[in-house]
Design a protein around this motif. Structure first.
Motif, PDB file in Angstrom:
ATOM      1  N   TRP A  42      44.788  46.723  39.991  1.00 43.25           N
ATOM      2  CA  TRP A  42      43.888  45.960  39.119  1.00 43.25           C
ATOM      3  C   TRP A  42      44.567  44.667  38.666  1.00 43.25           C
ATOM      4  O   TRP A  42      43.995  43.573  38.749  1.00 43.25           O
ATOM      5  N   GLN A  43      45.816  44.795  38.198  1.00 43.15           N
ATOM      6  CA  GLN A  43      46.541  43.628  37.713  1.00 43.15           C
ATOM      7  C   GLN A  43      46.822  42.629  38.841  1.00 43.15           C
ATOM      8  O   GLN A  43      46.764  41.417  38.649  1.00 43.15           O
ATOM      9  N   THR A  79      44.922  42.253  41.464  1.00 42.72           N
ATOM     10  CA  THR A  79      43.631  41.633  41.780  1.00 42.72           C
ATOM     11  C   THR A  79      43.363  40.465  40.849  1.00 42.72           C
ATOM     12  O   THR A  79      42.870  39.409  41.274  1.00 42.72           O
ATOM     13  N   ASN A  80      43.723  40.605  39.580  1.00 41.92           N
ATOM     14  CA  ASN A  80      43.558  39.502  38.632  1.00 41.92           C
ATOM     15  C   ASN A  80      44.441  38.320  38.988  1.00 41.92           C
ATOM     16  O   ASN A  80      44.045  37.158  38.828  1.00 41.92           O
ATOM     17  N   GLN A  91      42.743  36.602  41.940  1.00 39.09           N
ATOM     18  CA  GLN A  91      41.543  35.868  41.553  1.00 39.09           C
ATOM     19  C   GLN A  91      41.865  34.600  40.774  1.00 39.09           C
ATOM     20  O   GLN A  91      41.131  33.621  40.847  1.00 39.09           O
ATOM     21  N   LYS A  92      42.992  34.586  40.047  1.00 34.74           N
ATOM     22  CA  LYS A  92      43.360  33.392  39.284  1.00 34.74           C
ATOM     23  C   LYS A  92      44.096  32.365  40.135  1.00 34.74           C
ATOM     24  O   LYS A  92      43.822  31.162  40.055  1.00 34.74           O
ATOM     25  N   PRO A 135      34.642  40.201  40.215  1.00 37.55           N
ATOM     26  CA  PRO A 135      35.724  40.138  39.223  1.00 37.55           C
ATOM     27  C   PRO A 135      35.739  41.385  38.354  1.00 37.55           C
ATOM     28  O   PRO A 135      34.695  41.856  37.895  1.00 37.55           O
ATOM     29  N   THR A 166      39.759  40.391  32.954  1.00 35.28           N
ATOM     30  CA  THR A 166      41.181  40.328  32.592  1.00 35.28           C
ATOM     31  C   THR A 166      41.533  41.276  31.453  1.00 35.28           C
ATOM     32  O   THR A 166      42.585  41.155  30.851  1.00 35.28           O
ATOM     33  N   GLY A 168      46.845  41.709  31.322  1.00 37.92           N
ATOM     34  CA  GLY A 168      46.004  42.140  32.432  1.00 37.92           C
ATOM     35  C   GLY A 168      46.445  41.634  33.785  1.00 37.92           C
ATOM     36  O   GLY A 168      45.743  41.839  34.782  1.00 37.92           O
ATOM     37  N   MET A 169      47.622  40.988  33.839  1.00 38.62           N
ATOM     38  CA  MET A 169      48.124  40.468  35.122  1.00 38.62           C
ATOM     39  C   MET A 169      49.524  41.010  35.379  1.00 38.62           C
ATOM     40  O   MET A 169      50.328  41.176  34.462  1.00 38.62           O
TER      41      MET A 169
END
Length: 824
Positions: free
Chosen positions: A220-221, A223-224, A227-228, A274, A277, A653-654
């Motif tokens: 999950w982290q 993926t963030n 995406q950023k 998405p 975050t 979240g990252m």
């Protein structure tokens, strides 16, 4: 003395509970259970005949014990040595494992059962509603389901079925002997009693270990991050295999098998939507893994191989391992067992020795699920709506009504969390509306693998046993008295496209499904390499010549490199050479980076306290020994460098880049590649690597001075690290604090506040194996026993105990202090 201490501390604990109105509150519990409450009234605890007084035990145990039972097929004799190690002699397998179940329950009953309650998501039955989210999490990730699947598979095989049945009957034979006054103290404290043991409970124990070693993900982290920043930054900061790696299989090893077709990488490698975050914070991937190695004939003083193993796990009391010897007509095996599971997990027999470390392969992926509607009865996959299935779970709660939970399952696996379950998602890092694909859910029979490994006599039999082993994937190191050494990163590995599962996957896209399995014979392995040794420290299994993808990230390089450097230089090694390497406290990280950091500091001026700290670092030999101050300064400084470099760019979240990547950028200095990341985008100034190094050093000395006052004894490494061994139920009076020992999570003696070497073993194979071992605890789970924690001082000093390996029941040894006879 031990009995007096036990009575005093237990009485203090009971009074403390009474003061808190019969509640034990706000105690962290098993990662997610934040308190234990609803402790019962204390009258029975203070009862002079059945209360905690009844649990005190003398050091001198009964010399001759007879246990009458009609359940055995023949007579069993158990010789107990001066370390409280049972040496079980039986005339058939049923009696052997019956006796193992009996003696393990005799010393570890509460631990065995409590851990199965935790694995099954049943803690609320004991401690009340504050364990509810923990229990719900265990159910949602399918751990009870996985144990059911494993049990069905094991019952298909006559050997494993009989072994499980015999072990369970042995445990129950001990339980049936107990009166309430004989219950382990924790039952009395928590107000419940033991229930019957079943083969299912043993399967729960196995799956609990799989959860501990293979259930971890930052998909999950990551993926963030993707995406950023996009794929180029991900490649730059999270690169996978690099030139600094020293893999388990020696670099350059060629693989002569016919390669299986590898799935093609799709255009889209992550979930399309998405996830937000609000993912829970991910700690830096630091690693606290395990070590094992074996040296061949040419490096050994005996002319035959030697093997060492020290798995690093959470340090608890009662200890995770129970030591014993199992002897029957076709087996004589000694080593560490897991209470609740028959057989030996790490050990040796007359002919071979083996040990395990965690592979850390990516065998767990999250799939984003698109439901048709709120009913969740259908989900989108392969351009069509497919039916979900459901599983009903009933969570019983002490003092409350039971909760019924309907779990939703797709072909990927169970959906573990939903968007409205914010607390569950945060506490257990569960991505919402995502299904878990996990190899632990698949049918497997690890029990049979260990059964055959315990009886293996040579390399071929070792390899045949490993074919049966699936999860959690382990690096099985091997040595035998024929002169062979080997290592196999082994388990059931999905056949993936490169970096599949680095991010949340698209549950609707069939290209993202697992496409098959790497053939067991094609798992990485090596036998008798030219360098004369094999080793693992949870690092990359193999270099890029290995054709299959196992994971993009393993433990960082430092422990593996330090171990391999020392093994390379070893000649005429003894068992003591092996022991000293297990206790090695030198870290490769400061060795690599500290000279460069000190050069940056030379450009600034410093006050007296700061200059003293620099002097400590300048004369440091990079060892994390207990009395030194330099390790404390460097550890805090290195963490501050990590924080200041990345926290402005990688927010909540990252996933943040690893310490290894920070090291690379420090060594690069203000190059075009690294300068962007050293600049703090929250300030108007453009920071350089020098700015980061200098400001973090000043902050480090300020922080340490504020915490400990001026540099002195309080800055010593052992006091700063503050390692302690905690009771499994987080009861302070039953824990051991102020552990005094060397090591750090980055050294071969990998240690931090709560983790460390859970079992150290060294074996010199030969006609009669000579072995040494220790673990941080004791054989007894009874806090009132001398044998509850009597190994800890030896373990602290990095010493090992010589093991008594008996060939038959008539062997004479002055170390035998008790005999247990079982039968009619």
């Amino acid at each position: 003395m031990k009995i007096l201490q036990f009575l005093f501390y237990t009485f203090v604990m009971v009074v403390w509970v009474y003061i808190l109105h019969n509640k034990l509150a706000d105690v962290p519990f098993l990662g997610g259970v934040k308190s234990v409450e609803s402790i019962p009234a204390l009258g029975h605890l203070l009862n002079p005949f059945a209360g905690f007084w009844a649990n005190a035990e003398p050091k001198n145990i009964q010399k001759d014990i007879r246990i009458n039972t009609k359940l055995l097929k023949d007579k069993v004799e158990i010789l107990v040595d001066d370390r409280l190690i049972p040496h079980i002699f039986a005339k058939n397998d049923f009696d052997l494992y019956f006796a193992q179940g009996y003696v393990t329950a005799k010393y570890r009953l509460w631990q065995m059962e409590f851990q199965t309650y935790a694995a099954a998501g049943r803690l609320s039955e004991i401690v009340g509603e504050k364990a509810f989210n923990y229990d719900l999490h265990q159910r949602r990730i399918g751990l009870p389901y996985a144990a059911e699947v494993a049990l069905k598979e094991m019952q298909k095989d006559e050997i494993s079925k009989n072994v499980l049945d015999a072990y369970s009957q042995g445990v129950n034979a001990y339980i049936d002997e107990l009166n309430p006054k004989d219950y382990p103290l924790e039952y009395k404290l928590m107000g419940y009693k033991p229930e019957k043991w079943t083969p299912y409970k043993s399967c729960l124990m196995l799956k609990a270990m799989a959860q501990d070693l293979s259930y971890k993900s930052d998909d999950w982290q990551m993926t963030n991050v993707l995406q950023k920043y996009g794929k180029d930054v991900v490649k730059e900061l999270f690169p996978g295999y690099t030139s600094t790696q020293d893999p388990i299989i020696p670099p350059g090893t060629k693989y002569e098998f016919k390669k299986q077709p590898i799935p093609k990488t799709p255009k889209q490698v992550s979930a399309p939507l998405p996830l937000g975050t609000d993912a829970p914070k991910t700690e830096d991937r630091k690693g606290i893994g395990s070590n094992n190695w074996a040296i061949g004939n040419t490096k050994s003083a005996t002319g035959l191989p030697m093997l060492a193993n020290d798995p690093h796990l959470t340090l608890n009391l009662p200890s995770i391992w129970f030591e014993l010897q199992l002897v029957a007509p076709r087996t004589n095996v000694y080593g560490a067992s897991l209470p609740g599971l028959p057989g030996i997990a790490s050990g040796f027999n007359q002919d071979i020795a083996w040990g395990v470390t965690n592979v850390d392969a990516d065998v767990q992926d999250w799939y984003q699920i698109k439901f048709k509607d709120n009913a969740k009865s259908e989900y989108w996959h392969q351009k069509q709506w497919k039916k979900t299935t459901s599983r009903i779970e009933t969570i019983k709660i002490k003092g409350k009504n039971s909760v019924i939970d309907t779990m939703i399952m797709t072909h990927h696996g169970f959906v573990a969390c939903y968007p409205h379950e914010k607390e569950l998602s945060k506490d257990f890092r569960l991505p919402p509306n995502c299904a878990l694909r996990w190899v632990t859910h698949d049918p497997s029979n690890e029990l049979l693998a260990f059964y055959k490994l315990n009886r293996a006599r040579n390399y071929e039999e070792y390899r045949k046993a490993l074919v049966l082993y699936q999860s959690p994937a382990q690096n099985f190191v091997y040595a035998d008295n024929l002169g062979d050494i080997a290592i196999t990163p082994n388990g059931k590995f999905p056949l993936k496209w490169k970096e599949q599962g680095k991010f949340i996957l698209d549950g609707s896209n069939p290209e993202h499904d697992w496409q098959g399995w790497i053939a067991p014979a094609q798992n990485p392995h090596v036998k008798n390499p030219e360098r004369g040794f094999v080793s693992s420290a949870n690092q990359f299994s193999a270099d890029t010549l290995y054709p299959y993808y196992l994971h993009w990230e393993f433990a960082t390089y430092e422990r593996g490199k330090r171990i391999n450097d020392r093994l390379t230089n070893m000649q005429k090694a003894t068992t003591d050479s092996m022991r000293l390497l297990q206790y090695d406290a030198v870290s490769q990280i400061p060795k690599d980076v500290l000279p460069t950091l000190l050069k940056y500091l030379a450009k600034s001026t410093w006050n007296d306290n700061e200059q003293k700290a620099i002097s400590e670092l300048q004369k440091w030999d990079f060892s994390y020994t207990k009395e030194k101050i330099a390790p404390t300064i460097f550890k805090v400084w290195w963490q501050n460098i990590q924080n200041d470099t990345w926290e402005d760019d990688f927010t909540e979240g990252m996933r943040r880049p690893s310490y290894e990547r920070t090291r690379d950028f420090i060594l690069l200095g203000d190059s075009s590649l690294s300068s962007r990341w050293f600049d703090d985008n929250r300030t108007s100034k453009k920071e350089t690597v020098t700015d980061i190094v200098v400001q973090t050093f000043r902050k480090t000395i300020q922080d340490l001075t504020q915490k400990y006052d001026k540099m002195g004894e309080k800055w010593q490494w052992n006091k700063h690290r503050n390692t302690f061994i905690q009771h499994l139920a987080r009861i302070d009076a039953f824990s051991v604090k102020n552990i005094v020992t060397d090591g750090d999570r980055t050294t071969p003696n990998a240690l931090d506040m709560r983790h460390g070497p859970s079992w150290r073993m060294v074996v010199a194979v030969g006609n009669t194996p000579k072995a040494f071992a220790i673990y941080p605890g004791g054989q007894s789970g009874n806090v009132g026993s001398y044998y509850y924690d009597n190994f800890i001082k030896t373990w602290e000093k990095g010493e090992l105990a010589e093991l008594l390996f008996l060939k038959n029941v008539n062997d004479k040894s002055p170390r035998i202090i008790s005999k247990i006879r079982m039968g009619n």
